[in-house]
Design an enzyme around this catalytic site. Structure first.
Site, PDB file in Angstrom:
ATOM      1  N   ASP A  35      44.429 -60.197  54.780  1.00  0.00           N
ATOM      2  CA  ASP A  35      45.385 -59.514  55.649  1.00  0.00           C
ATOM      3  C   ASP A  35      46.578 -59.103  54.804  1.00  0.00           C
ATOM      4  OD1 ASP A  35      46.234 -58.578  58.225  1.00  0.00           O
ATOM      5  OD2 ASP A  35      47.643 -60.251  58.305  1.00  0.00           O
ATOM      6  N   ASP A 113      55.265 -52.064  57.471  1.00  0.00           N
ATOM      7  CA  ASP A 113      56.639 -51.568  57.552  1.00  0.00           C
ATOM      8  C   ASP A 113      56.630 -50.048  57.683  1.00  0.00           C
ATOM      9  OD1 ASP A 113      57.633 -54.101  57.344  1.00  0.00           O
ATOM     10  OD2 ASP A 113      58.127 -53.965  55.218  1.00  0.00           O
TER      11      ASP A 113
END
Length: 237
Positions: A35, A113
């Site tokens: 991940d 982000d």
């Protein structure tokens, strides 16, 4: 509130030698779920409990989050779970290349982000070189899952993956976005988005049998798509 860091700053450009699976997990022979951008890592904690047949590795560029996640992991004694601090675009390629064949079976990039401005495009987590490293490591049929709640974030990821030619969507998945998360546990951001009744944009890919494209050719093609010549894009900063 997301605390952004600039992955292009000198500190984050220093390559790190990441530990091998033998140093991370009690049984390094299990298939790995990687991940990328795991944040606080709560989703992976739950996945590690639900899927003890896998090893789960979360990588994150914000060191305080990694420390907190790893402290929780140690308290829970999740021996099929680990978190590492690194810049994925600098340190992951060599780590993945050293893995035994078909050890890495799932890569997820969830709610990265939101560097959605064109001048910040080099700060995005999924760059051509990282995508090719993932494609080189995943065997045919193994999966790459991406999702975001920001179209300006997910659209470039989807465009890059599909430009590479290395991945296909499952025929049964809805277009343009998959209806549900193929993972049984949502991320913290995903829960927040769901509570507000906002959409999440998801795409699941499977590695096909196509060879890797030439890295320079992919980069050039990607620049044409992501940075059209008629766009005035100031330098990153």
């Amino acid at each position: 509130m997301r605390q952004h860091v600039n992955p292009l700053s000198r500190f984050f450009q220093l390559p790190l030698e990441l530990p091998a699976p033998e140093q991370l997990f009690d049984d390094p022979g299990r298939p790995i779920h990687l991940d990328i951008g795991c944040a606080r890592g709560i989703c992976l904690q739950e996945l590690a409990a639900l899927r003890p047949d896998r090893n789960h590795l979360g990588v994150e560029i914000r060191r305080p989050l990694v420390r907190s996640a790893q402290r929780d992991r140690d308290q829970l004694e999740r021996l099929n779970l680990h978190y590492l601090f690194c810049n994925a675009n600098v340190s992951l390629e060599g780590w993945m290349a050293a893995l035994p064949q078909d050890r890495l079976q799932l890569v997820s990039i969830q709610f990265p982000d939101p560097w959605f401005k064109r001048r910040h495009r080099k700060r995005r987590v999924l760059q051509p070189s990282l995508l090719l490293a993932i494609a080189a490591t995943l065997q045919p049929g193994r999966e790459l899952f991406v999702q975001s709640d920001v179209l300006a974030v997910i659209d470039p990821m989807v465009a890059l993956v599909e430009l590479s030619g290395c991945f296909d969507r499952p025929a049964e998945d809805a277009r343009p976005w998959r209806a549900d998360n193929p993972l049984p546990v949502p991320t913290e951001r995903e829960r927040y988005v769901q509570e507000l009744g906002l959409p999440a944009y998801r795409v699941l890919y499977r590695r096909n049998r196509q060879p890797l494209p030439d890295p320079e050719e992919l980069e050039i093609a990607w620049q044409r798509v992501d940075n059209p010549a008629n766009d005035a894009v100031p330098p990153d900063g």
